[in-house]
Design an enzyme around this catalytic site. Structure first.
Site, short mmCIF file in Angstrom:
data_model
loop_
_atom_site.label_atom_id
_atom_site.label_comp_id
_atom_site.label_asym_id
_atom_site.label_seq_id
_atom_site.Cartn_x
_atom_site.Cartn_y
_atom_site.Cartn_z
N ARG A 40 9.45 33.89 75.11
CA ARG A 40 8.11 33.78 75.68
C ARG A 40 7.39 35.11 75.85
NH1 ARG A 40 9.35 29.03 80.13
NH2 ARG A 40 9.48 27.38 78.56
N LEU B 120 0.25 23.61 81.80
CA LEU B 120 1.29 23.93 80.82
C LEU B 120 1.26 23.01 79.59
CD1 LEU B 120 3.98 25.44 80.19
CD2 LEU B 120 5.14 23.62 81.46
N GLU C 111 6.77 24.35 75.66
CA GLU C 111 7.35 25.04 74.50
C GLU C 111 7.90 24.01 73.50
OE1 GLU C 111 9.33 28.58 75.67
OE2 GLU C 111 10.96 28.26 74.25
N HIS D 2 3.51 31.99 84.71
CA HIS D 2 4.29 30.76 84.68
C HIS D 2 5.52 30.77 85.58
CE1 HIS D 2 5.98 27.10 83.06
NE2 HIS D 2 7.05 27.71 82.57
N HIS E 38 3.49 32.29 80.32
CA HIS E 38 3.80 31.28 79.30
C HIS E 38 2.77 31.37 78.19
CE1 HIS E 38 4.76 27.50 77.38
NE2 HIS E 38 5.83 27.41 78.14
N GLN F 12 6.84 35.96 84.29
CA GLN F 12 6.72 35.38 82.96
C GLN F 12 5.34 34.77 82.74
OE1 GLN F 12 9.17 31.77 81.49
NE2 GLN F 12 9.81 33.52 80.27
N ARG G 135 12.92 35.04 81.06
CA ARG G 135 13.68 33.81 81.02
C ARG G 135 13.44 33.04 79.73
NH1 ARG G 135 12.45 28.64 81.93
NH2 ARG G 135 10.42 28.94 82.92
N PHE H 179 14.28 25.47 70.91
CA PHE H 179 13.41 26.13 71.87
C PHE H 179 13.38 27.62 71.55
CE2 PHE H 179 11.89 24.79 76.32
CZ PHE H 179 11.30 23.63 75.86
#
Lengths: 243, 568
Positions: free
Chosen positions: B280, B245, B248, B345, B235, B233, B380, B118
């Site tokens: 991100r 979404l 990721e 996000h 995304h 955040q 995050r 990730f």
């Protein structure tokens, strides 16, 4: 130009059951959920319906649209023709407009003990090992979003309010087929009854409508096979003791 | 009057885990949720949950310490380091517990829990169940609630926290959507697990229609400080059409980001080794830059390309992504690249609380996305939010259990009645005038202001203009009139309150973001493009006063890792 014919009912406001017709703006690429919002925001703020994720994972917005149970959020208005009729899920008590009481649905779900009954104590500082092959046995069954489309479409559920329903039965198979689960016999005893798998007449409606491509009819057939073996064994006292 | 020792507000992962923790310890607990728990937005999480299990052959050297380092570096050093360590050290145990409870994780050939790479992580440590990890975790926790007979009051909408004159939490006041009645629920501890606030950005968010942030606003109104909410955040990969979404995990499995020239543009922004798997904030800024500099397709979006992964891998690891693309945009990612844009996000900030979910008000706790411990700091990492919900949900539930142990088990009626009166007054006055303003119009305009003025890139002049517009919207909101007079299922009431919450939180965000004259994590200012540790290595605290939000600052708990320049 599309028209929406929506079921309306509000016992708290004295509104009797009827259909109301709304004209939609000629907007391309609208989903049924967006159409419902359009009505709510422009025509009638009292319209009640459930929704949350708007991406077909939360299971809130299953309704009956032009003869089929579907998720409003992923059904495109363009594909439905000029007149779109929307009704709430059936076999469940009506609350207001498109909102039904899901309690009986979840009560049935709870009956099959919808949680892992571990076969053995979990290993310390390790996960249970589950082979890729064993994990595959619960594929799709674990994708159920409990939307109720299958239950609404099931004619058996209409005639028998105690029928466990396709959602609870396929959930039962999800655990029976899980290599980590030891509750097989308990669960088979619960589902192998006249209000369980033997009530299913293999009509395939649930399989047809499932928005997650789960096959509850197939799941029920598998449970039938397993429970025949289970019944024979238990007659001769061979059934595995419940874990 | 209803009374439970502990009331958990919210039925997502954090809320259910808190309730299970309390219930397993024999405490009388109930969950109040505006949705049935399985409808919660936790269930929409896709890619996975981080834990240094070291199951992946390429991750054998992974440890909780390395996970903590990645988390803290990802946070641009605004995370409280001890809290980050608590989370990463608890992670393997938490994942195994979820597995022991039946969570259907995907598996490696050896039968262990599968892990994928990730963004921003030094090792492949994101445990997953295909691309439906949130759904599997949520179902598992709901199943445990059924097993342990956790009481759930669903479609009850909390509208007020009752905090008495001694600043002790006494319960909540809620609207039963089924009847339209206001109900007082007494409790010795209240745990807020009310989720995110994405809908402040109107439709330009990955969040559910129900992720409105009212929980955070309610705590704020009740006098509990809110922290770091200027950090939002974006995304990097959400559908161009409707901002749903695209996990990721798509990039974790090897997906490419390409611009209109077919170029993997991330090579311009991060090292060849990292490419699409940057954190991100960086990937979103890079994508936005491509679009702004004219390298977007039709000038509007870029592509997430999965085609080279092949049909088998896509169907096995990313079936949900494929389903969403086919259902919503009519594109099969096996054959065509996916048009994507970055969008709102996640809220790194939230209700100010400590590692046990405690806020400064005794008996009032927060956990999950509505809370700010802070483990995510200013940015995050993917896979850390699901982890946060379960780790800190559980810790809050356990701490609240200890807190209520010696308390008298009965409702404090005077305090609750006072709160109920206040809620009634709010319902009548907040957007309850007889003017001509339409709440939905204000909601839509608010979203536009946030997208245009408080987006991925910020400048003082743009934010000031946005701030002015927000002020006008708040004025107009006073002239909103109720548009539905029904009792049962009156969404108008609920949405007016949520809009009031949004208007309040966005007012805070504007002040905090304007004040913070630096760039850190997701808060990027073109006019102050460097991180400024000398002045800004600190948390922003927002407090409600009759004159408007009052700002103060709080030290970041540093620890083992000295702040350094973030390089990927």
């Amino acid at each position: 130009m599309a028209y929406l014919k929506i079921f309306r009912y509000d016992p708290s406001g004295g509104v009797k059951p009827h259909f109301q017709r709304y004209e939609l703006p000629p907007e391309k690429g609208m989903t049924v959920l967006e159409a419902l919002f359009w009505i709510l925001e422009n025509e009638d703020p009292s319209l009640a319906f459930r929704c949350s994720c708007r991406e077909a994972v939360c299971g809130s917005c299953a309704v009956h649209i032009n003869g089929e149970y579907r998720l409003a959020c992923k059904t495109q208005v363009d594909l439905l023709g000029e007149e779109i009729t929307i009704r709430p899920l059936t076999h469940l008590p009506l609350l207001k407009d498109l909102v039904v009481d899901m309690k009986p649905f979840f009560d049935q779900y709870e009956k099959i003990k919808p949680y892992l009954i571990p076969k053995e104590e979990p290993p310390e500082n390790k996960e249970y090992y589950q082979s890729v092959k064993d994990r595959k046995k619960i594929d799709t069954l674990v994708d159920c979003i409990l939307c109720g489309a299958c239950y609404g479409s099931c004619p058996i559920a209409m005639g028998d309010p105690d029928y466990l329903g396709p959602h609870a039965l396929s959930k039962a198979l999800r655990f029976v087929q899980d290599s980590r689960d030891g509750g097989r016999d308990q669960r088979l005893a619960i589902v192998a009854t006249e209000h369980g798998i033997f009530r299913c007449h293999t009509i395939f409606n649930c399989q047809k409508v499932c928005p997650k491509d789960i096959d509850p009819t197939g799941a029920i057939a598998k449970l039938k096979m397993k429970s025949v073996g289970f019944k024979i064994k238990s007659m001769f006292g061979f059934a595995r003791s419940a874990g | 009057m209803i009374f439970h020792d502990i009331i958990v507000v919210g039925g997502g992962l954090a809320g259910l885990r808190a309730a299970i923790a309390a219930k397993m310890n024999g405490v009388d607990v109930a969950v109040i949720s505006k949705l049935h728990p399985v409808r919660s937005h936790s269930g929409a999480a896709q890619g996975g949950i981080n834990a240094a299990l070291a199951n992946n052959p390429d991750g054998k050297d992974d440890t909780p310490d390395r996970h903590a380092y990645d988390t803290i570096k990802g946070s641009d050093f605004l995370a409280d380091q001890e809290a980050a360590f608590i989370m990463t050290e608890a992670a393997p145990g938490i994942i195994r517990e979820m597995e022991h409870w039946g969570c259907p994780f995907s598996r490696f050939q050896d039968g262990s829990i599968a892990q994928r790479p990730f963004g921003g992580a030094g090792f492949p440590r994101t445990c997953y169940g295909a691309d439906r990890t949130g759904h599997y975790l949520l179902q598992t926790l709901f199943e445990q609630c059924v097993k342990h007979q956790v009481k759930i009051m669903e479609e009850w909408f909390v509208l007020g926290v009752s905090i008495d004159d001694n600043r002790v939490c006494r319960g909540v006041v809620c609207l039963d959507l089924h009847t339209g009645n206001l109900e007082m629920v007494g409790a010795n501890a209240v745990i807020f697990a009310t989720g995110g606030s994405g809908r402040m950005y109107g439709g330009k968010t990955t969040n559910a229609l129900t992720s409105t942030g009212l929980g955070v606003a309610m705590a704020f109104w009740a006098g509990v400080p809110v922290k770091d909410i200027e950090f939002l955040q974006f995304h990097p990969t959400t559908l161009f059409k409707n901002n749903v979404l695209m996990t990721e995990g798509c990039r974790g499995e090897g997906g490419y980001l390409i611009n209109k020239d077919g170029e993997r543009y991330m090579s311009r922004y991060v090292s060849e080794k990292v490419m699409e798997l940057g954190p991100r904030d960086i990937v979103s800024r890079s994508t936005q830059t491509e679009i702004e500099e004219g390298r977007g397709v039709e000038g509007k979006y870029v592509y997430l390309d999965l085609r080279h992964l092949g049909a088998q891998k896509i169907m096995e690891r990313l079936p949900g992504i494929r389903e969403i693309c086919i259902d919503f945009i009519g594109i099969d990612p096996i054959e065509k690249p996916i048009p994507i844009v970055p969008s709102m996000h996640y809220t790194m900030g939230g209700i100010d609380c400590d590692q046990n979910g405690r806020t400064e008000v005794p008996g009032f706790y927060a956990a999950g996305e509505c809370a700010c411990v802070s483990v995510h700091g200013s940015n995050r990492l993917g896979g850390n939010s699901l982890l946060e919900t379960i780790v800190f949900g559980r810790r809050s539930g356990e701490d609240a259990k200890n807190y209520v142990e010696d308390k008298e088990k009965k409702p404090q009626e005077a305090s609750l009645k006072k709160t109920a009166e206040e809620v009634k007054r709010q319902l009548n006055t907040i957007g309850g005038g007889n003017g001509k303003e339409h709440p939905y119009k204000i909601r839509d305009e608010l979203g536009e202001v946030m997208v245009n003025h408080f987006g991925i890139f910020r400048t003082e002049s743009e934010m000031k203009e946005g701030q002015e517009k927000l002020g006008k919207l708040r004025e107009r909101f006073k002239k909103v009139r109720p548009i539905d007079s029904g009792r049962a299922w009156n969404y108008d009431k609920v949405w007016r309150m949520e809009l009031a919450g949004n208007l309040c939180l966005t007012q805070c965000i504007a002040i905090g973001a304007l004040n913070r004259t630096e760039s850190r994590g997701a808060h990027f200012r073109r006019d102050f493009s460097k991180r400024d540790d000398a002045n800004w290595l600190k948390h922003t605290l927002y407090r409600h006063t009759p004159e408007g939000p009052q700002i103060s600052y709080k030290e970041v708990q540093l620890g083992r890792f000295e702040p350094e320049e973030r390089k990927y």
